[in-house]
Design a protein around this motif. Structure first.
Motif, PDB file in Angstrom:
ATOM      1  N   TRP A 283       4.817  64.599  19.474  1.00 23.44           N
ATOM      2  CA  TRP A 283       5.029  65.920  18.880  1.00 23.44           C
ATOM      3  C   TRP A 283       6.332  65.950  18.077  1.00 23.44           C
ATOM      4  O   TRP A 283       6.381  66.453  16.969  1.00 23.44           O
ATOM      5  N   ALA A 284       7.371  65.407  18.698  1.00 24.14           N
ATOM      6  CA  ALA A 284       8.679  65.417  18.044  1.00 24.14           C
ATOM      7  C   ALA A 284       8.715  64.487  16.832  1.00 24.14           C
ATOM      8  O   ALA A 284       9.381  64.787  15.829  1.00 24.14           O
ATOM      9  N   ALA A 285       8.021  63.352  16.919  1.00 21.17           N
ATOM     10  CA  ALA A 285       8.086  62.351  15.865  1.00 21.17           C
ATOM     11  C   ALA A 285       7.204  62.709  14.669  1.00 21.17           C
ATOM     12  O   ALA A 285       7.632  62.588  13.507  1.00 21.17           O
ATOM     13  N   VAL A 286       5.972  63.128  14.941  1.00 22.49           N
ATOM     14  CA  VAL A 286       5.024  63.423  13.850  1.00 22.49           C
ATOM     15  C   VAL A 286       4.314  64.743  14.134  1.00 22.49           C
ATOM     16  O   VAL A 286       3.112  64.778  14.417  1.00 22.49           O
ATOM     17  N   PRO A 287       5.028  65.860  14.068  1.00 25.40           N
ATOM     18  CA  PRO A 287       4.404  67.155  14.401  1.00 25.40           C
ATOM     19  C   PRO A 287       3.250  67.526  13.475  1.00 25.40           C
ATOM     20  O   PRO A 287       2.312  68.215  13.888  1.00 25.40           O
ATOM     21  N   GLY A 288       3.308  67.059  12.224  1.00 21.13           N
ATOM     22  CA  GLY A 288       2.257  67.405  11.283  1.00 21.13           C
ATOM     23  C   GLY A 288       0.897  66.860  11.654  1.00 21.13           C
ATOM     24  O   GLY A 288      -0.128  67.366  11.186  1.00 21.13           O
ATOM     25  N   VAL A 289       0.855  65.837  12.517  1.00 26.55           N
ATOM     26  CA  VAL A 289      -0.422  65.278  12.951  1.00 26.55           C
ATOM     27  C   VAL A 289      -1.137  66.233  13.903  1.00 26.55           C
ATOM     28  O   VAL A 289      -2.370  66.256  13.970  1.00 26.55           O
TER      29      VAL A 289
END
Length: 265
Positions: A22-28
């Motif tokens: 979530w923190a690294a790639v929230p847009g996914v």
């Protein structure tokens, strides 16, 4: 029983991995904007379109939780790093040198342990000022004493082992023996404590943000989300319940991982 324990550990690691993603790639995980809202969609209950519902200005709550994970996790990492580094160094120094220095350091540690963690963190925040980073540092300072005490006890145990005495007897330098033999063999329980403190740091940072000392609105930080939702608790339960459930789940997962590390330390 072992299968149940193993399943719980796998679930804990999976939850932590999910939150890190979530923190690294929230847009996914969400396509909604965590800052901008649609007033016409305000205070909608959880649904297929808004998994966690929407808040008072029409922002998707799940998007805010996902994007807010970077603030909460970063703060927790900073807090654990401060406590781990400072506490381990103090414990290593006190346990290896001994004597008056050991007594002095441990008396300071006893004083710090006698002060409630939240009160100590608030005292540091008063000195540093509010803000996410300052809150994280304050929480880290509050955990230094716990790391120092555990580190010191492990260093004293390892310091008395035969292979360490042999290293000194063969002409090993004091700092070299500490770095190569004492520190690596005393870090196991300390790392387990760091995993536990990670969850506790998230809880403490969320608490301080709830009280208004952390991130400023409209930053989607977990504690701030819970604080913003308390005014609508009677009519929109999801605004506090769902972010709070995420915090509780992460804290419990970190505690489960810490227990597993403690058994193998």
């Amino acid at each position: 029983m072992k299968r149940v324990r193993r399943g719980g550990l796998v679930l804990a690691w999976a939850l932590i991995a999910l939150v890190v993603l979530w923190a690294a790639v929230p847009g996914v995980f969400t396509g909604y904007d965590p800052i901008a809202g649609v007033p016409a969609e305000k205070l909608q209950a959880p649904s297929a379109y808004h998994l966690f519902g929407t808040d008072a200005v029409g922002r998707d709550l799940f998007a805010r939780v996902v994007h807010g994970s970077v603030h909460s996790l970063t703060g927790a990492f900073v807090a654990v790093a401060v406590g781990l580094v400072a506490g381990t160094l103090l414990g290593l120094l006190a346990g290896s040198v001994g004597g008056v220095l050991d007594d002095a350091v441990m008396r300071v540690v006893d004083v710090l342990l006698s002060i409630p963690g939240l009160l100590l963190a608030l005292t540091v925040i008063i000195l540093l000022g509010p803000g996410t980073v300052n809150v994280a540092v304050a929480v880290g300072v509050g955990s230094v004493a716990a790391f120092a005490r555990l580190s010191r006890s492990e260093v004293v145990r390892v310091r008395r082992t035969d292979y360490v005495e042999a290293a000194f007897g063969s002409g090993g330098r004091f700092l070299t023996v500490l770095w190569r033999h004492v520190l690596p063999n005393s870090l196991g329980p300390v790392i387990a404590l760091a995993a536990l403190q990670f969850g506790m740091a998230i809880l403490a940072i969320s608490t301080l943000s709830f009280l208004g000392y952390g991130a400023e609105p409209p930053t989607p930080e977990w504690g701030l989300l819970i604080s913003e939702g308390r005014n609508y608790l009677a009519t929109s339960w999801w605004l506090t319940t769902l972010p709070g459930a995420v915090v509780v789940a992460v804290v419990l997962a970190a505690g489960r991982i810490s227990r597993s590390m403690g058994r193998h330390a």
